[in-house]
Design a protein around this motif. Structure first.
Motif, PDB file in Angstrom:
ATOM      1  N   SER A 296       0.832  -1.207   0.000  1.00  0.00           N
ATOM      2  CA  SER A 296       0.000   0.000   0.000  1.00  0.00           C
ATOM      3  C   SER A 296       0.861   1.249   0.000  1.00  0.00           C
ATOM      4  N   SER A 297       0.260   2.369  -0.317  1.00  0.00           N
ATOM      5  CA  SER A 297       0.991   3.624  -0.430  1.00  0.00           C
ATOM      6  C   SER A 297       1.637   4.041   0.883  1.00  0.00           C
ATOM      7  N   ASP A 298       0.987   3.723   1.999  1.00  0.00           N
ATOM      8  CA  ASP A 298       1.569   4.081   3.288  1.00  0.00           C
ATOM      9  C   ASP A 298       2.494   3.000   3.824  1.00  0.00           C
ATOM     10  N   GLY A 299       2.616   1.868   3.147  1.00  0.00           N
ATOM     11  CA  GLY A 299       3.512   0.802   3.536  1.00  0.00           C
ATOM     12  C   GLY A 299       3.035  -0.041   4.694  1.00  0.00           C
ATOM     13  N   LYS A 300       1.834   0.219   5.226  1.00  0.00           N
ATOM     14  CA  LYS A 300       1.355  -0.515   6.398  1.00  0.00           C
ATOM     15  C   LYS A 300       0.758  -1.866   6.025  1.00  0.00           C
ATOM     16  N   TYR A 301       0.284  -2.019   4.791  1.00  0.00           N
ATOM     17  CA  TYR A 301      -0.339  -3.278   4.365  1.00  0.00           C
ATOM     18  C   TYR A 301       0.330  -3.791   3.094  1.00  0.00           C
ATOM     19  N   THR A 302       0.328  -5.119   2.976  1.00  0.00           N
ATOM     20  CA  THR A 302       0.953  -5.768   1.817  1.00  0.00           C
ATOM     21  C   THR A 302      -0.011  -6.799   1.263  1.00  0.00           C
ATOM     22  N   ARG A 303      -0.166  -6.774  -0.070  1.00  0.00           N
ATOM     23  CA  ARG A 303      -1.012  -7.786  -0.719  1.00  0.00           C
ATOM     24  C   ARG A 303      -0.139  -8.996  -1.007  1.00  0.00           C
ATOM     25  N   ILE A 304      -0.623 -10.165  -0.556  1.00  0.00           N
ATOM     26  CA  ILE A 304       0.198 -11.382  -0.667  1.00  0.00           C
ATOM     27  C   ILE A 304      -0.621 -12.500  -1.297  1.00  0.00           C
ATOM     28  N   LYS A 305       0.112 -13.563  -1.678  1.00  0.00           N
ATOM     29  CA  LYS A 305      -0.503 -14.777  -2.179  1.00  0.00           C
ATOM     30  C   LYS A 305       0.100 -15.936  -1.398  1.00  0.00           C
ATOM     31  N   ASP A 306      -0.764 -16.752  -0.738  1.00  0.00           N
ATOM     32  CA  ASP A 306      -0.247 -17.836   0.094  1.00  0.00           C
ATOM     33  C   ASP A 306      -0.183 -19.131  -0.699  1.00  0.00           C
ATOM     34  N   ASP A 307       0.203 -20.213  -0.007  1.00  0.00           N
ATOM     35  CA  ASP A 307       0.374 -21.485  -0.707  1.00  0.00           C
ATOM     36  C   ASP A 307      -0.943 -22.120  -1.128  1.00  0.00           C
ATOM     37  N   LYS A 308      -2.079 -21.522  -0.665  1.00  0.00           N
ATOM     38  CA  LYS A 308      -3.396 -21.992  -1.103  1.00  0.00           C
ATOM     39  C   LYS A 308      -3.951 -21.151  -2.247  1.00  0.00           C
ATOM     40  N   ASN A 309      -3.040 -20.294  -2.784  1.00  0.00           N
ATOM     41  CA  ASN A 309      -3.389 -19.406  -3.894  1.00  0.00           C
ATOM     42  C   ASN A 309      -4.418 -18.360  -3.482  1.00  0.00           C
ATOM     43  N   ARG A 310      -4.542 -18.071  -2.207  1.00  0.00           N
ATOM     44  CA  ARG A 310      -5.428 -16.996  -1.754  1.00  0.00           C
ATOM     45  C   ARG A 310      -4.682 -15.674  -1.855  1.00  0.00           C
ATOM     46  N   VAL A 311      -5.342 -14.688  -2.442  1.00  0.00           N
ATOM     47  CA  VAL A 311      -4.771 -13.346  -2.564  1.00  0.00           C
ATOM     48  C   VAL A 311      -5.496 -12.448  -1.579  1.00  0.00           C
ATOM     49  N   SER A 312      -4.741 -11.823  -0.693  1.00  0.00           N
ATOM     50  CA  SER A 312      -5.350 -10.997   0.348  1.00  0.00           C
ATOM     51  C   SER A 312      -4.311 -10.001   0.866  1.00  0.00           C
ATOM     52  N   TRP A 313      -4.765  -9.182   1.831  1.00  0.00           N
ATOM     53  CA  TRP A 313      -3.901  -8.155   2.415  1.00  0.00           C
ATOM     54  C   TRP A 313      -3.623  -8.494   3.879  1.00  0.00           C
ATOM     55  N   ILE A 314      -2.361  -8.224   4.318  1.00  0.00           N
ATOM     56  CA  ILE A 314      -2.017  -8.366   5.733  1.00  0.00           C
ATOM     57  C   ILE A 314      -1.167  -7.172   6.144  1.00  0.00           C
ATOM     58  N   GLU A 315      -1.025  -6.978   7.427  1.00  0.00           N
ATOM     59  CA  GLU A 315      -0.187  -5.872   7.914  1.00  0.00           C
ATOM     60  C   GLU A 315       1.284  -6.179   7.604  1.00  0.00           C
ATOM     61  N   SER A 316       1.969  -5.184   7.073  1.00  0.00           N
ATOM     62  CA  SER A 316       3.346  -5.384   6.611  1.00  0.00           C
ATOM     63  C   SER A 316       4.295  -5.755   7.744  1.00  0.00           C
ATOM     64  N   GLU A 317       3.997  -5.282   8.971  1.00  0.00           N
ATOM     65  CA  GLU A 317       4.914  -5.552  10.073  1.00  0.00           C
ATOM     66  C   GLU A 317       4.966  -7.034  10.436  1.00  0.00           C
ATOM     67  N   PHE A 318       3.976  -7.815   9.943  1.00  0.00           N
ATOM     68  CA  PHE A 318       3.958  -9.226  10.262  1.00  0.00           C
ATOM     69  C   PHE A 318       4.703 -10.084   9.227  1.00  0.00           C
ATOM     70  N   LEU A 319       5.399  -9.411   8.324  1.00  0.00           N
ATOM     71  CA  LEU A 319       6.195 -10.120   7.321  1.00  0.00           C
ATOM     72  C   LEU A 319       7.678 -10.047   7.681  1.00  0.00           C
ATOM     73  N   SER A 320       8.390 -11.133   7.372  1.00  0.00           N
ATOM     74  CA  SER A 320       9.821 -11.208   7.664  1.00  0.00           C
ATOM     75  C   SER A 320      10.559 -11.764   6.456  1.00  0.00           C
ATOM     76  N   ASN A 321      11.806 -11.319   6.286  1.00  0.00           N
ATOM     77  CA  ASN A 321      12.622 -11.824   5.178  1.00  0.00           C
ATOM     78  C   ASN A 321      13.232 -13.191   5.475  1.00  0.00           C
ATOM     79  N   LEU A 322      13.153 -13.610   6.720  1.00  0.00           N
ATOM     80  CA  LEU A 322      13.752 -14.879   7.122  1.00  0.00           C
ATOM     81  C   LEU A 322      12.683 -15.917   7.408  1.00  0.00           C
ATOM     82  N   PRO A 323      12.975 -17.190   7.173  1.00  0.00           N
ATOM     83  CA  PRO A 323      12.028 -18.254   7.543  1.00  0.00           C
ATOM     84  C   PRO A 323      11.805 -18.255   9.057  1.00  0.00           C
TER      85      PRO A 323
END
Length: 209
Positions: free
Chosen positions: A65-92
């Protein structure tokens, strides 16, 4: 003309934010370890929840998103949705990383043990070589001492033989000297007696004639 420019400006006002917030390609990220996050229909809390993702799950990032707070993602079930960006990590997640870290730790420990064993083997090898070298030095010293002893004994024997030879020479010289003196003495005696013996014989011969 004015309406046309106004229409273009309005279109750009809708298109540019979308272009600015879209990602050029999808990137893989991971849900942070200590929680489960909600999936939403749009980039904000006002959008409805469509599901959840567990900590550590891998997702593909589509856009931010423009403010960087949310990110649109696609999971392993092929669901496309938005989550808060702070809950994403570059590491496993730690759950996935711990076995790999443990394996790496085991490998490093084995390498350390092998290095210690190799070092100890090297030390033992050097110690054995040093022991053998010291033994050889001791053997050479012993051999050298024995050779010196033999050499001294041989020198003593040679010296004794030389002394015996000198004594025999002196004895031989004295013997020959005594013999020569004896012969000379006998000759002298004979020489002294002959004049007395020979003339008497001649006189007797004369008287007999």
């Amino acid at each position: 003309m004015y309406k046309k420019n106004l229409l273009i400006a309005l279109m750009l006002s809708f298109i540019l934010p979308t272009l600015m917030t879209s990602s050029a390609f999808a990137a893989d990220k991971y849900i942070t370890d200590d929680l489960s996050v909600y999936l939403r229909r749009g980039p904000g809390p006002q959008y409805g929840i469509t599901g959840t993702l567990k900590a550590g799950e891998q997702v593909s990032v589509l856009e931010t998103s423009s403010d960087g707070k949310y990110t649109r993602i696609k999971d392993d079930k092929n669901r496309v949705s938005w989550i808060e960006s702070e809950f994403l990590s570059n590491l496993p997640s730690l759950k996935e990383r711990v076995p790999a870290l443990e394996q790496e730790l085991t490998i490093l420990k084995d390498k350390a043990d092998n290095a210690t064993q190799d070092k100890q083997a090297l030390i033992d090898n050097y110690t054995n070589q040093l022991t053998l070298a010291n033994q050889k030095i001791a053997d050479l010293d012993k051999t050298n001492s024995e050779l010196k002893t033999q050499s001294n004994e041989q020198l003593s024997q040679i010296e004794s033989m030389n002394n015996q030879l000198d004594e025999k020479r002196q004895s031989l010289i004295l013997s020959w000297f005594l013999r020569g003196g004896l012969v000379a003495g006998i000759g002298l005696i004979i020489g002294l007696l002959l004049p007395f013996i020979i003339p008497r014989s001649r006189k007797k011969d004369r008287w007999m004639n």
